[in-house]
Design a protein around this motif. Structure first.
Motif, PDB file in Angstrom:
ATOM      1  N   PHE A 169      -5.370  -3.789   1.210  1.00 19.55           N
ATOM      2  CA  PHE A 169      -6.112  -3.236   2.349  1.00 19.55           C
ATOM      3  C   PHE A 169      -7.219  -4.179   2.795  1.00 19.55           C
ATOM      4  O   PHE A 169      -7.394  -4.432   3.994  1.00 19.55           O
ATOM      5  CB  PHE A 169      -6.704  -1.875   1.967  1.00 19.55           C
ATOM      6  CG  PHE A 169      -7.565  -1.271   3.041  1.00 19.55           C
ATOM      7  CD1 PHE A 169      -6.993  -0.717   4.184  1.00 19.55           C
ATOM      8  CD2 PHE A 169      -8.948  -1.257   2.922  1.00 19.55           C
ATOM      9  CE1 PHE A 169      -7.790  -0.176   5.191  1.00 19.55           C
ATOM     10  CE2 PHE A 169      -9.747  -0.714   3.912  1.00 19.55           C
ATOM     11  CZ  PHE A 169      -9.161  -0.166   5.052  1.00 19.55           C
ATOM     12  N   TRP A 217     -17.400  -2.377  -2.759  1.00 24.97           N
ATOM     13  CA  TRP A 217     -17.765  -2.156  -1.360  1.00 24.97           C
ATOM     14  C   TRP A 217     -19.280  -2.215  -1.160  1.00 24.97           C
ATOM     15  O   TRP A 217     -19.753  -2.730  -0.145  1.00 24.97           O
ATOM     16  CB  TRP A 217     -17.222  -0.805  -0.882  1.00 24.97           C
ATOM     17  CG  TRP A 217     -15.771  -0.877  -0.529  1.00 24.97           C
ATOM     18  CD1 TRP A 217     -14.707  -0.787  -1.364  1.00 24.97           C
ATOM     19  CD2 TRP A 217     -15.213  -1.095   0.784  1.00 24.97           C
ATOM     20  NE1 TRP A 217     -13.526  -0.923  -0.686  1.00 24.97           N
ATOM     21  CE2 TRP A 217     -13.799  -1.109   0.640  1.00 24.97           C
ATOM     22  CE3 TRP A 217     -15.767  -1.268   2.044  1.00 24.97           C
ATOM     23  CZ2 TRP A 217     -12.953  -1.294   1.725  1.00 24.97           C
ATOM     24  CZ3 TRP A 217     -14.913  -1.455   3.132  1.00 24.97           C
ATOM     25  CH2 TRP A 217     -13.534  -1.468   2.965  1.00 24.97           C
ATOM     26  N   ILE A 259       0.837  -1.206   0.000  1.00 23.03           N
ATOM     27  CA  ILE A 259       0.000   0.000   0.000  1.00 23.03           C
ATOM     28  C   ILE A 259       0.870   1.253   0.000  1.00 23.03           C
ATOM     29  O   ILE A 259       0.599   2.211  -0.734  1.00 23.03           O
ATOM     30  CB  ILE A 259      -0.938  -0.005   1.227  1.00 23.03           C
ATOM     31  CG1 ILE A 259      -1.966  -1.133   1.101  1.00 23.03           C
ATOM     32  CG2 ILE A 259      -1.659   1.339   1.359  1.00 23.03           C
ATOM     33  CD1 ILE A 259      -2.779  -1.365   2.356  1.00 23.03           C
ATOM     34  N   LEU A 263     -14.467   0.418  -7.660  1.00 22.54           N
ATOM     35  CA  LEU A 263     -14.149   0.128  -6.266  1.00 22.54           C
ATOM     36  C   LEU A 263     -15.378   0.342  -5.375  1.00 22.54           C
ATOM     37  O   LEU A 263     -15.639  -0.448  -4.456  1.00 22.54           O
ATOM     38  CB  LEU A 263     -13.000   1.019  -5.796  1.00 22.54           C
ATOM     39  CG  LEU A 263     -12.513   0.785  -4.364  1.00 22.54           C
ATOM     40  CD1 LEU A 263     -11.946  -0.619  -4.214  1.00 22.54           C
ATOM     41  CD2 LEU A 263     -11.464   1.833  -3.971  1.00 22.54           C
ATOM     42  N   SER A 266      -3.424  -2.313  -4.451  1.00 20.93           N
ATOM     43  CA  SER A 266      -3.295  -1.701  -3.123  1.00 20.93           C
ATOM     44  C   SER A 266      -4.606  -1.840  -2.333  1.00 20.93           C
ATOM     45  O   SER A 266      -4.582  -2.043  -1.115  1.00 20.93           O
ATOM     46  CB  SER A 266      -2.902  -0.226  -3.246  1.00 20.93           C
ATOM     47  OG  SER A 266      -3.921   0.534  -3.860  1.00 20.93           O
ATOM     48  N   ASN A 267      -5.733  -1.742  -3.028  1.00 23.98           N
ATOM     49  CA  ASN A 267      -7.013  -1.923  -2.352  1.00 23.98           C
ATOM     50  C   ASN A 267      -7.230  -3.383  -1.956  1.00 23.98           C
ATOM     51  O   ASN A 267      -7.821  -3.661  -0.900  1.00 23.98           O
ATOM     52  CB  ASN A 267      -8.156  -1.443  -3.252  1.00 23.98           C
ATOM     53  CG  ASN A 267      -8.354   0.056  -3.183  1.00 23.98           C
ATOM     54  OD1 ASN A 267      -8.988   0.568  -2.275  1.00 23.98           O
ATOM     55  ND2 ASN A 267      -7.791   0.777  -4.152  1.00 23.98           N
TER      56      ASN A 267
END
Length: 317
Positions: A68, A149, A46, A145, A64-65
């Motif tokens: 996380f 979610w 990240i 993204l 990177s997401n």
């Protein structure tokens, strides 16, 4: 109607791996090390993506997401499991159990859809390279993204509400290391058919749709790669996709084994192994798969270390 002598459960006992007490120290060290590697590896990933402008691309934005989500994913279950390994009191309150279940299912849903989004990113990059910057712009990446979610949150809401409507009585011993859907269904003293139906239908729809989307994307990608005249171009394309394929194989393999079976066929031993794979092993490996097999990430890491050393030298001088 005959009344039933039921005692409402207010807490559960997460027995985890207590059935093998002679291996408690080994299991603690093993899982703690893997969890620590997860946190360190994903934090480095990240940080590199955030600080190195060479990695400011859609592919690394999604990686990177994923890092996380992997950190959050493991953090929902592993700390509690580590505490319970040596703790005499393995109790978790009903509210805490449902909360853990809710967050766990949320991150499972996010990761499933995010892996499909990453496959789409690779499809556009390899099959439509000239239009890639226009298609995968900043707004599109953020929107995709957000969809990940949103689906994860809705998936969690459905299963948490259905779980909360069940009654748990008499036995409160969960033969697992966290509050997951299958072991909780086995403890319920009310009809769980709606929960199982939703797990198979809604879960299958989301999981299979994402999985089939990934398969179709890679069929198109592989077809395009073999049409490429340049051998180096083929090698680079395969290199950027192999890491994602490895992650998908590990993750979906354990997910399908764990959830898409009738509750009567659940095996406690195999279920715990499958759960360890997708809650601890896969999140830990993802950062290393994407870094050790990725030239850009290795170069960025060397660049970051060199800059850090140079800053220290300059500060001393």
């Amino acid at each position: 109607m005959e009344s039933q002598n039921w005692t409402t459960v207010t807490e559960f006992l997460l027995l985890g791996f207590s059935y093998i007490p002679e291996h408690q120290v080994f299991l603690f060290v093993l899982f703690f090390t893997m969890y620590l590697l997860n946190l360190v590896g994903n934090t480095i990933m990240i940080t590199l993506v955030a600080t190195d402008h060479h990695l400011h691309t859609p592919m690394y934005f999604f990686i990177s997401n994923l890092s996380f989500v992997d950190m959050c994913f493991s953090s929902v279950t592993v700390p509690q499991m580590l505490i319970n390994i040596f703790s005499e009191n393995k109790a978790i309150s009903y509210t805490a159990c449902m909360t853990q279940l809710s967050f766990f299912v949320t991150f499972v849903g996010i990761e499933i859809v995010l892996l499909a989004v990453m496959a789409y990113d690779r499809y556009v990059a390899i099959c439509n390279p000239l239009h890639y910057p226009m298609i995968m712009n900043k707004e599109t990446c953020l929107s995709l993204l957000g969809v990940c979610w949103l689906i994860g949150a809705l998936n969690s809401l459905i299963h948490t509400i259905l779980m909360c409507r069940l009654s748990f009585c008499s036995s409160n011993k969960i033969i697992h290391f966290f509050c997951d859907i299958p072991p909780l269904l086995k403890l319920s003293c009310t009809d769980t058919s709606l929960n199982e139906l939703m797990m198979f239908t809604e879960g299958s729809l989301m999981d299979m749709a994402s999985f089939l989307f990934i398969i179709v994307s890679y069929i198109r990608i592989i077809s395009t790669i073999f049409k490429a005249s340049s051998v180096s171009g083929r090698s680079k394309a395969f290199s950027t996709c192999s890491s994602h394929i490895a992650t998908v194989t590990l993750y979906y393999g354990s997910i399908f084994f764990m959830y898409f079976r009738p509750s009567t066929s659940y095996s406690l031993e195999y279920d715990r192994v499958a759960s360890v794979i997708y809650t601890i092993v896969t999140p830990m490996l993802n950062s290393f798969i994407y870094s050790l097999r990725n030239k850009d990430v290795k170069v960025a890491l060397k660049r970051a270390i060199s800059e850090k050393i140079l800053q220290r030298v300059c500060s001393v001088a």
